[in-house]
Design a protein around this motif. Structure first.
Motif: not given
Length: 123
Positions: A26-52
């Motif tokens: 989920i995009n924190a700015q828009t509150g929406d999901f990317s329509p494609e799996l790649f975009g969602q995986i990338r966003q989830a990993l970015m969130t995870g890397m920020d938390q790490l």
């Protein structure tokens, strides 16, 4: 009767870990999901890397990745991204198929397990 004294092998003792659960695309700015799996995986990993990073850890500390997907279509497009992040450490990876997610438009969820003590990822 033969009695043997057994010494504790400290290398087999569980190491401290950090579990990051419910990482979604989920995009924190828009509150929406990317329509494609790649975009969602990338966003989830970015969130995870920020938390790490907030814990002083990075991708090199990740020992396990768990992907929960409703459908695997498009997952192969994520391989270069995963190789860039985790290619040097090759964490254990699990892929779980789920029936559906609660949020409309959600295609994936990720869990990361990271070693928190120095040197735990070297083997």
């Amino acid at each position: 009767m033969i009695l043997l004294q057994m010494e504790e092998n400290t290398s087999l003792r569980p190491q401290p870990e950090l579990h990051l659960r419910h990482l979604t695309g989920i995009n924190a700015q828009t509150g929406d999901f990317s329509p494609e799996l790649f975009g969602q995986i990338r966003q989830a990993l970015m969130t995870g890397m920020d938390q790490l990073a907030s814990q002083g850890l990075g991708a090199e500390n990740v020992t396990r990745i768990i992907f929960m997907l409703h459908d695997t279509a498009g997952f192969a497009a994520c391989f270069p991204l995963l190789n860039d992040l985790f290619g040097r450490t090759c964490p254990a990876t699990t892929l779980r198929l789920v029936k559906a997610f609660e949020q409309p438009g959600q295609l994936a969820e990720i869990e990361l397990v990271a070693a928190t003590a120095p040197g735990d990822t070297e083997g």
